[in-house]
Design an enzyme around this catalytic site. Sequence first.
Site, PDB file in Angstrom:
ATOM      1  N   SER A 163      19.112 -30.224  -1.468  1.00  0.00           N
ATOM      2  CA  SER A 163      19.973 -30.819  -2.501  1.00  0.00           C
ATOM      3  C   SER A 163      19.297 -32.087  -3.003  1.00  0.00           C
ATOM      4  CB  SER A 163      21.327 -31.182  -1.878  1.00  0.00           C
ATOM      5  OG  SER A 163      22.073 -32.018  -2.731  1.00  0.00           O
ATOM      6  N   TYR A 175      26.695 -35.137   4.788  1.00  0.00           N
ATOM      7  CA  TYR A 175      26.026 -34.123   3.961  1.00  0.00           C
ATOM      8  C   TYR A 175      24.590 -34.565   3.652  1.00  0.00           C
ATOM      9  CZ  TYR A 175      25.397 -30.816   0.025  1.00  0.00           C
ATOM     10  OH  TYR A 175      24.946 -29.831  -0.821  1.00  0.00           O
TER      11      TYR A 175
HETATM   12  N1  LIG Z   1      26.921 -26.671  -5.822  1.00  0.00           N
HETATM   13  C1  LIG Z   1      26.130 -27.733  -5.826  1.00  0.00           C
HETATM   14  O1  LIG Z   1      26.329 -28.687  -6.616  1.00  0.00           O
HETATM   15  C2  LIG Z   1      24.949 -27.810  -4.929  1.00  0.00           C
HETATM   16  C3  LIG Z   1      23.965 -28.779  -5.201  1.00  0.00           C
HETATM   17  C4  LIG Z   1      22.877 -28.864  -4.352  1.00  0.00           C
HETATM   18  C5  LIG Z   1      22.740 -28.008  -3.289  1.00  0.00           C
HETATM   19  N2  LIG Z   1      23.703 -27.084  -3.046  1.00  0.00           N
HETATM   20  C6  LIG Z   1      23.542 -26.211  -1.890  1.00  0.00           C
HETATM   21  O2  LIG Z   1      23.476 -24.874  -2.337  1.00  0.00           O
HETATM   22  C7  LIG Z   1      23.925 -23.991  -1.305  1.00  0.00           C
HETATM   23  C8  LIG Z   1      24.950 -23.014  -1.880  1.00  0.00           C
HETATM   24  O3  LIG Z   1      26.057 -23.761  -2.342  1.00  0.00           O
HETATM   25  P1  LIG Z   1      27.145 -23.239  -3.400  1.00  0.00           P
HETATM   26  O4  LIG Z   1      27.324 -24.345  -4.366  1.00  0.00           O
HETATM   27  O5  LIG Z   1      26.793 -21.877  -3.869  1.00  0.00           O
HETATM   28  O6  LIG Z   1      28.438 -23.252  -2.449  1.00  0.00           O
HETATM   29  P2  LIG Z   1      29.552 -22.156  -2.162  1.00  0.00           P
HETATM   30  O7  LIG Z   1      29.910 -21.411  -3.403  1.00  0.00           O
HETATM   31  O8  LIG Z   1      30.620 -22.910  -1.437  1.00  0.00           O
HETATM   32  O9  LIG Z   1      28.799 -21.167  -1.161  1.00  0.00           O
HETATM   33  C9  LIG Z   1      28.467 -21.547   0.155  1.00  0.00           C
HETATM   34  C10 LIG Z   1      28.275 -20.301   0.984  1.00  0.00           C
HETATM   35  O10 LIG Z   1      27.943 -20.687   2.333  1.00  0.00           O
HETATM   36  C11 LIG Z   1      28.644 -19.835   3.213  1.00  0.00           C
HETATM   37  N3  LIG Z   1      28.933 -20.453   4.507  1.00  0.00           N
HETATM   38  C12 LIG Z   1      29.520 -21.643   4.743  1.00  0.00           C
HETATM   39  N4  LIG Z   1      29.692 -21.814   6.065  1.00  0.00           N
HETATM   40  C13 LIG Z   1      29.229 -20.683   6.663  1.00  0.00           C
HETATM   41  C14 LIG Z   1      29.150 -20.248   8.011  1.00  0.00           C
HETATM   42  N5  LIG Z   1      29.589 -21.008   9.037  1.00  0.00           N
HETATM   43  N6  LIG Z   1      28.603 -19.034   8.261  1.00  0.00           N
HETATM   44  C15 LIG Z   1      28.169 -18.238   7.256  1.00  0.00           C
HETATM   45  N7  LIG Z   1      28.213 -18.615   5.957  1.00  0.00           N
HETATM   46  C16 LIG Z   1      28.741 -19.816   5.672  1.00  0.00           C
HETATM   47  C17 LIG Z   1      29.969 -19.551   2.509  1.00  0.00           C
HETATM   48  O11 LIG Z   1      30.519 -18.330   2.995  1.00  0.00           O
HETATM   49  P3  LIG Z   1      32.000 -18.201   3.630  1.00  0.00           P
HETATM   50  O12 LIG Z   1      32.865 -19.151   2.883  1.00  0.00           O
HETATM   51  O13 LIG Z   1      32.321 -16.770   3.440  1.00  0.00           O
HETATM   52  O14 LIG Z   1      31.821 -18.543   5.093  1.00  0.00           O
HETATM   53  C18 LIG Z   1      29.527 -19.442   1.056  1.00  0.00           C
HETATM   54  O15 LIG Z   1      29.184 -18.119   0.732  1.00  0.00           O
HETATM   55  C19 LIG Z   1      24.471 -24.901  -0.199  1.00  0.00           C
HETATM   56  O16 LIG Z   1      23.527 -25.049   0.820  1.00  0.00           O
HETATM   57  C20 LIG Z   1      24.686 -26.222  -0.905  1.00  0.00           C
HETATM   58  O17 LIG Z   1      24.646 -27.324  -0.030  1.00  0.00           O
HETATM   59  C21 LIG Z   1      24.808 -26.941  -3.849  1.00  0.00           C
END
Ligand SMILES: NC(=O)c1ccc[n+]([C@@H]2O[C@H](COP(=O)([O-])OP(=O)(O)OC[C@H]3O[C@@H](n4cnc5c(N)ncnc54)[C@H](OP(=O)(O)O)[C@@H]3O)[C@@H](O)[C@H]2O)c1
Length: 243
Positions: free
Chosen positions: A144, A157
């Site tokens: 991130s 985080y």
């Molecule tokens: N959105 C942003 O602004 C942003 C910016 C920078 C980086 N990121 C990073 O990008 C990645 C994806 O984020 P996103 O925005 O797509 O978030 P999201 O829509 O909330 O997706 C996160 C995924 O992680 C899975 N997850 C969470 N805890 C888990 C566990 N204990 N076991 C297995 N799976 C788990 C969730 O599945 P379940 O809920 O089914 O468990 C969900 O499918 C993350 O690493 C995040 O930190 C996001």
Amino acid sequence: MESRLQDQVIVITGAGGGIGRALSVALAKEGARIALCGGNNEDNLNETATSVRKAGGEVFVLPGDLRDDGFLFSCMDRIAQDFGNPDVLINNAGIALSTPFEDTTPEQLDRIYSINVRAPFILCQKALPFLRLSGNAAIINISSVVGHKGYPLQAAYAASKHALLGFSKSLANEVYKENIRVHTICPGGVFTDMVKIARPDLKPDGMILPEEIAEIAVFLLKFRGSAVIDEISVHREGKEPFQ
Ligand SMILES: NC(=O)c1ccc[n+]([C@@H]2O[C@H](COP(=O)([O-])OP(=O)(O)OC[C@H]3O[C@@H](n4cnc5c(N)ncnc54)[C@H](OP(=O)(O)O)[C@@H]3O)[C@@H](O)[C@H]2O)c1
């Protein structure tokens, strides 16, 4: 011409979420075979699986909690045995936390570390024996902007995403001689459920779209010249880097 990713087995964690789903669909369109690895919400995973099939891709769904060692330590073997030898691992699953530093509990810190750092660390270890058998081996870790910066209320985080970036840099230097590429993508705000919950004040038009992160991943995996890309910071056009 056949895509470099044709028939490659790509393991994606957190594939039920916003970025994970976009990654799954975009890579399926390139001909890759997609293993959706981990996730507690099976409806979300099945929705991603349906989208992958609609995109013409073959998909393997392995729900499970990445905090559960029984699942974490066995999932790569299960994918290799039941779907095919993994060529690429994308550590995308993650959770966010918005809490004042002093109020962050040890349990919250442990939880965010177990999902954002420990799980990808172990999955990289478990993937390497398979990646060594591939001619196109790569790992993409999704850190991130908070892997570089620190925002208020995001100490846990930020610590986890700095740690993910840190071990990715070491790993890249350990395995490059084996022709295993390790890339880290560090996005700013991406319009997904995570950011909608963590930053409800932000509007989609100021954010990166999940599909844009997926396009970058496709590029990283298809482009395999002698110039190696380690780390990519992604920010919205018109915004400063690292904002
Ligand atoms: N959105 C942003 O602004 C942003 C910016 C920078 C980086 N990121 C990073 O990008 C990645 C994806 O984020 P996103 O925005 O797509 O978030 P999201 O829509 O909330 O997706 C996160 C995924 O992680 C899975 N997850 C969470 N805890 C888990 C566990 N204990 N076991 C297995 N799976 C788990 C969730 O599945 P379940 O809920 O089914 O468990 C969900 O499918 C993350 O690493 C995040 O930190 C996001």
